[in-house]
Design an enzyme around this catalytic site. Structure first.
Site, PDB file in Angstrom:
ATOM      1  N   ASN A   7       0.855  -1.192   0.000  1.00  0.00           N
ATOM      2  CA  ASN A   7       0.000   0.000   0.000  1.00  0.00           C
ATOM      3  C   ASN A   7       0.895   1.248   0.000  1.00  0.00           C
ATOM      4  OD1 ASN A   7      -1.417   2.284   1.072  1.00  0.00           O
ATOM      5  ND2 ASN A   7      -3.072   0.908   1.636  1.00  0.00           N
ATOM      6  N   HIS A  10       0.883   6.252   1.761  1.00  0.00           N
ATOM      7  CA  HIS A  10       1.642   7.233   2.539  1.00  0.00           C
ATOM      8  C   HIS A  10       2.829   7.817   1.788  1.00  0.00           C
ATOM      9  CE1 HIS A  10      -1.151   6.922   5.635  1.00  0.00           C
ATOM     10  NE2 HIS A  10      -0.969   5.620   5.784  1.00  0.00           N
ATOM     11  N   HIS A  43      -5.650   3.534  -1.743  1.00  0.00           N
ATOM     12  CA  HIS A  43      -6.996   3.767  -1.214  1.00  0.00           C
ATOM     13  C   HIS A  43      -7.443   5.151  -1.675  1.00  0.00           C
ATOM     14  CE1 HIS A  43      -9.729   3.764   2.633  1.00  0.00           C
ATOM     15  NE2 HIS A  43     -10.385   4.064   1.534  1.00  0.00           N
ATOM     16  N   ARG A  45      -9.569   7.611  -1.038  1.00  0.00           N
ATOM     17  CA  ARG A  45     -10.533   8.010  -0.004  1.00  0.00           C
ATOM     18  C   ARG A  45     -11.468   9.091  -0.521  1.00  0.00           C
ATOM     19  NH1 ARG A  45     -10.583   7.152   5.392  1.00  0.00           N
ATOM     20  NH2 ARG A  45      -9.125   5.592   6.111  1.00  0.00           N
ATOM     21  N   ARG A  49      -7.427  12.413   0.796  1.00  0.00           N
ATOM     22  CA  ARG A  49      -6.375  12.956   1.663  1.00  0.00           C
ATOM     23  C   ARG A  49      -4.972  12.526   1.235  1.00  0.00           C
ATOM     24  NH1 ARG A  49      -7.516   9.515   7.144  1.00  0.00           N
ATOM     25  NH2 ARG A  49      -9.585  10.394   6.864  1.00  0.00           N
ATOM     26  N   HIS A  50      -4.868  11.369   0.558  1.00  0.00           N
ATOM     27  CA  HIS A  50      -3.523  11.006   0.064  1.00  0.00           C
ATOM     28  C   HIS A  50      -3.569  10.723  -1.445  1.00  0.00           C
ATOM     29  CE1 HIS A  50      -5.244   7.224   1.392  1.00  0.00           C
ATOM     30  NE2 HIS A  50      -4.886   7.374   2.654  1.00  0.00           N
ATOM     31  N   GLU A  69      -8.516   0.315  -3.125  1.00  0.00           N
ATOM     32  CA  GLU A  69      -9.416   0.260  -1.961  1.00  0.00           C
ATOM     33  C   GLU A  69     -10.414   1.399  -2.088  1.00  0.00           C
ATOM     34  OE1 GLU A  69      -6.132  -1.413   1.255  1.00  0.00           O
ATOM     35  OE2 GLU A  69      -7.062   0.539   1.553  1.00  0.00           O
ATOM     36  N   THR A  99      -7.131   5.937  10.119  1.00  0.00           N
ATOM     37  CA  THR A  99      -6.978   4.831   9.175  1.00  0.00           C
ATOM     38  C   THR A  99      -8.229   3.963   9.275  1.00  0.00           C
ATOM     39  OG1 THR A  99      -5.578   2.961   8.534  1.00  0.00           O
ATOM     40  CG2 THR A  99      -5.676   3.457  10.880  1.00  0.00           C
ATOM     41  N   THR A 100      -8.346   2.950   8.394  1.00  0.00           N
ATOM     42  CA  THR A 100      -9.556   2.132   8.377  1.00  0.00           C
ATOM     43  C   THR A 100      -9.685   1.379   9.705  1.00  0.00           C
ATOM     44  OG1 THR A 100      -9.001   1.834   6.055  1.00  0.00           O
ATOM     45  CG2 THR A 100     -10.861   0.563   6.904  1.00  0.00           C
ATOM     46  N   GLU A 150     -10.604  -9.800   2.698  1.00  0.00           N
ATOM     47  CA  GLU A 150      -9.371  -9.456   3.410  1.00  0.00           C
ATOM     48  C   GLU A 150      -9.722  -9.340   4.886  1.00  0.00           C
ATOM     49  OE1 GLU A 150      -6.793  -6.535   1.651  1.00  0.00           O
ATOM     50  OE2 GLU A 150      -6.079  -5.887   3.630  1.00  0.00           O
ATOM     51  N   HIS A 191      -3.625  -4.861   7.603  1.00  0.00           N
ATOM     52  CA  HIS A 191      -3.787  -3.734   8.522  1.00  0.00           C
ATOM     53  C   HIS A 191      -2.893  -3.857   9.750  1.00  0.00           C
ATOM     54  CE1 HIS A 191      -5.329  -0.187  10.395  1.00  0.00           C
ATOM     55  NE2 HIS A 191      -5.870   0.101   9.236  1.00  0.00           N
ATOM     56  N   GLY A 192      -2.045  -2.870   9.898  1.00  0.00           N
ATOM     57  CA  GLY A 192      -1.178  -2.768  11.071  1.00  0.00           C
ATOM     58  C   GLY A 192      -0.038  -3.771  11.076  1.00  0.00           C
ATOM     59  N   HIS A 214       1.700   1.090   5.976  1.00  0.00           N
ATOM     60  CA  HIS A 214       2.355   2.074   6.835  1.00  0.00           C
ATOM     61  C   HIS A 214       3.714   1.617   7.350  1.00  0.00           C
ATOM     62  CE1 HIS A 214       3.032   4.571  10.416  1.00  0.00           C
ATOM     63  NE2 HIS A 214       2.450   5.507   9.684  1.00  0.00           N
TER      64      HIS A 214
HETATM   65  N1  PXP Z   1      -5.698  -3.434   3.908  1.00  0.00           N
HETATM   66  C1  PXP Z   1      -6.712  -2.555   3.950  1.00  0.00           C
HETATM   67  C2  PXP Z   1      -8.047  -3.001   3.450  1.00  0.00           C
HETATM   68  C3  PXP Z   1      -6.528  -1.239   4.429  1.00  0.00           C
HETATM   69  O1  PXP Z   1      -7.573  -0.387   4.476  1.00  0.00           O
HETATM   70  C4  PXP Z   1      -5.245  -0.855   4.835  1.00  0.00           C
HETATM   71  C5  PXP Z   1      -4.993   0.552   5.312  1.00  0.00           C
HETATM   72  O2  PXP Z   1      -5.261   1.445   4.301  1.00  0.00           O
HETATM   73  C6  PXP Z   1      -4.196  -1.788   4.743  1.00  0.00           C
HETATM   74  C7  PXP Z   1      -4.463  -3.078   4.308  1.00  0.00           C
HETATM   75  C8  PXP Z   1      -2.791  -1.446   5.109  1.00  0.00           C
HETATM   76  O3  PXP Z   1      -2.707  -1.165   6.464  1.00  0.00           O
HETATM   77  P1  PXP Z   1      -1.334  -0.623   7.053  1.00  0.00           P
HETATM   78  O4  PXP Z   1      -1.053   0.679   6.381  1.00  0.00           O
HETATM   79  O5  PXP Z   1      -1.622  -0.484   8.503  1.00  0.00           O
HETATM   80  O6  PXP Z   1      -0.278  -1.646   6.745  1.00  0.00           O
END
Ligand code: PXP
Length: 237
Positions: A7, A10, A43, A45, A49-50, A69, A99-100, A150, A191-192, A214
């Site tokens: 992703n 950022h 993503h 949005r 924003r990005h 996304e 974030t989501t 996912e 995510h995370g 991230h």
């Molecule tokens: N997957 C989805 C569906 C997300 O919305 C995000 C955050 O935009 C990520 C993965 C990636 O998350 P992270 O940036 O925390 O790695």
């Protein structure tokens, strides 16, 4: 082989901070691809924003394997159809979140999601639903017509980072992943995620794709900053 989607939202956050074109999204996408990433996630949005519309357009034109996304609405669906990314992941979106924050509410948005998934699948865009890891959500995803989900890994990632007991959450993800693949649903996770949580999740062989953002961008600064400083020291010596 398990796939890795990167992703790059950022990268755009950093670029937008100066309102110019550095770092350039297309150049970074090329490096990401050449470094072995299987897909590139952005993503779009609703508040832009990005990632901006023109980023998505250029990335899709370059024929990178783009995973877009997007929030669950018809306007976004039409943007996806116009740009024709290879993949879409439908996510919940709250305007003021950083974030989501969690997975989709499948019950509440059942008919809308069914319509979006059907239309995108018709256009041969593989469409996944971003869900919290519960068996109920897998069942509902199947009813909606998704071939792919996912699993939101935000909770386990937080527990691992805080050195708390993560075994229940790991088990939940494991059961869901198995139930999903038993029902012909492809399982992704994201995510995370950092090195540690990703390593833990690799014990679950049913997960076929990870989407990470991230941490990779943050870690890239850590790994790359000394090289850039050395470059500047050479320039000014
Ligand atoms: N997957 C989805 C569906 C997300 O919305 C995000 C955050 O935009 C990520 C993965 C990636 O998350 P992270 O940036 O925390 O790695």
């Amino acid at each position: 082989m398990t796939k890795l989607g990167i992703n790059i939202d950022h990268v755009a956050t950093l670029r937008n901070a100066r309102g110019e074109d550095h770092p350039n999204i297309i150049k970074i996408a090329k490096i990401v691809k050449d470094s072995g990433a299987d897909s590139i996630t952005v993503h779009l949005r609703e508040d832009r924003r990005h990632i901006k519309d023109k980023d998505l357009k250029m990335l899709c034109r370059k024929k990178y394997l783009i995973n877009m996304e997007m929030a669950a609405n018809i306007k976004m669906m039409n943007i996806a159809i116009r740009n024709n990314p290879k993949f879409v992941c439908i996510v919940p979106e709250k305007r003021n979140e950083i974030t989501t924050e969690g997975g989709l509410n499948l019950n509440k948005n059942f008919n809308l999601l069914k319509k979006i998934v059907k239309n995108l699948n018709k256009k041969k865009i593989r469409t996944s639903l971003f869900i919290d890891p519960t068996i109920k959500n897998i069942r509902l995803s199947k009813k909606i017509g998704a071939k792919c989900v996912e699993l939101h890994t935000g909770k386990i990632s937080r527990l691992v980072k805080d050195n708390k007991n993560f075994l229940d959450e790991l088990n939940k993800i494991k059961k869901c992943s198995k139930f999903g693949t038993d029902n012909n649903i492809e399982i992704h996770a994201g995510h995370g995620l950092d090195y540690k949580t990703t390593k833990l999740l690799t014990k679950i062989s049913n997960i076929s794709e990870y989407n990470i953002g991230h941490f990779i961008i943050g870690e890239s600064i850590k790994v790359g900053i000394s090289k850039v400083i050395r470059n500047f020291k050479k320039i000014i010596k």
